[in-house]
Scaffold this active site. Sequence first.
Site, PDB file in Angstrom:
ATOM      1  N   HIS A  14       5.537   7.347   7.374  1.00 11.62           N
ATOM      2  CA  HIS A  14       6.197   6.034   7.355  1.00 11.62           C
ATOM      3  C   HIS A  14       7.347   5.922   8.356  1.00 11.62           C
ATOM      4  CE1 HIS A  14       3.570   4.906   4.239  1.00 11.62           C
ATOM      5  NE2 HIS A  14       4.223   5.396   3.221  1.00 11.62           N
TER       6      HIS A  14
ATOM      7  N   HIS B  23       5.231  -1.836   1.681  1.00 12.08           N
ATOM      8  CA  HIS B  23       4.968  -0.800   0.670  1.00 12.08           C
ATOM      9  C   HIS B  23       5.428  -1.248  -0.725  1.00 12.08           C
ATOM     10  CE1 HIS B  23       4.507   3.233  -1.006  1.00 12.08           C
ATOM     11  NE2 HIS B  23       4.048   3.664   0.167  1.00 12.08           N
TER      12      HIS B  23
ATOM     13  N   GLU C  84      -1.511  -1.382   0.878  1.00 13.66           N
ATOM     14  CA  GLU C  84      -0.873  -1.513   2.186  1.00 13.66           C
ATOM     15  C   GLU C  84      -1.934  -1.799   3.249  1.00 13.66           C
ATOM     16  OE1 GLU C  84       1.483   2.289   2.520  1.00 13.66           O
ATOM     17  OE2 GLU C  84       0.624   2.405   0.502  1.00 13.66           O
TER      18      GLU C  84
END
Length: 364
Positions: A125, A198, A329
């Site tokens: 991420h 997210h 996502e």
Amino acid sequence: MARNNNKISSFCCVLLVALLVADNYNGCRAGGTEEVGVYELKRGDFSIKFTNFGASMISAILPDKHGNLADVVLGFDSVDVYKNDTTYFGNIVGRVANRIGKAQFTLDGILYKLVPNDNKVNILHGGPKGFSEVVWSVYSYRKDSHITFTYESFDGEQGFPGDLSVSVTYSIIGTNRLGVKMIAKPKDKPTPVNIALHTYWNLGGHNSGDIFSHTIQIFGSKITPVDKDLIPTGEIKSMEGTPYDFLQPRTIGSRFKELPDGYDMNYVLQDLNPGHLKKAAVVKDSVSGRTMELWTNKPGLQFYTSNMLDNVEGKDGAVYKRYAGIALETQGFPDSVNHPNFPSQIVNPGETYEHIMVYRFTAH
């Protein structure tokens, strides 16, 4: 059948136009220093709150089939808690969401080494200080319409090349619809971009327990299998007949025993037409009657059943245990920079990265 397709096309056009009207950010204005705050979008009984720390969604209040309101997003009471959070609750993640194997990639003959934050080897991420860990500027805000956050990512940030102007717009569209538009424009160097939202959802209410009884349908017949470190192997594989098969609606818990670590997998959506808005997933909670449709223009969908939650103290005194929510996502494929057979995530100067998500909520 043709009549139904026309309805779907009309629905997509209305959503796209609404998103385009809501946000005119063009990447030319640099974000300044901002205080961290909370901002609400509200129309009727539909209310969503955000913070500019991580451009995060922190709540979403929706009616159930009886008209009772509940918050269906996992999160925290205080914005300060988000600053030390490791769950990515509601965050915008990037510059590249999901994982990059060995925290490195080669672009135009140059090896870029990133900052690892996953098992001290891979990057997850966007790194330890990715987009989820910075304060965004509030570029435009109207409570009954939209909010746009902007961020100027600098050359070398977490190891990624080039300056990158980023914006995220959240828009209320019609009745109980939320649009999300993510835009990124590189200034001087080509760079990978894969921004994702997210949010953890529990349609029964954020504090209503596990999500095993939720019914889900995912419009993808293939997955990108991963190794023991959750890095894609490079395969694109049919999942027909496996526990990952959600082409027909079924409960999340129906084959959970076959996956001791839960679901954490990227699905290849059936319609790979670039830029085309298509339905990615439908989730329903039978007790509340709430249903969530998710539409996107991206080729992948990460389905994650919050396998890593471990008695996290959340808002309203809730304690979130494993499987308390699901993350859906939409994204480019994980580790695409190291797999030439995956759709490219490289964006060049003069090009624009655009990621659209649309949520449609109903209750019956």
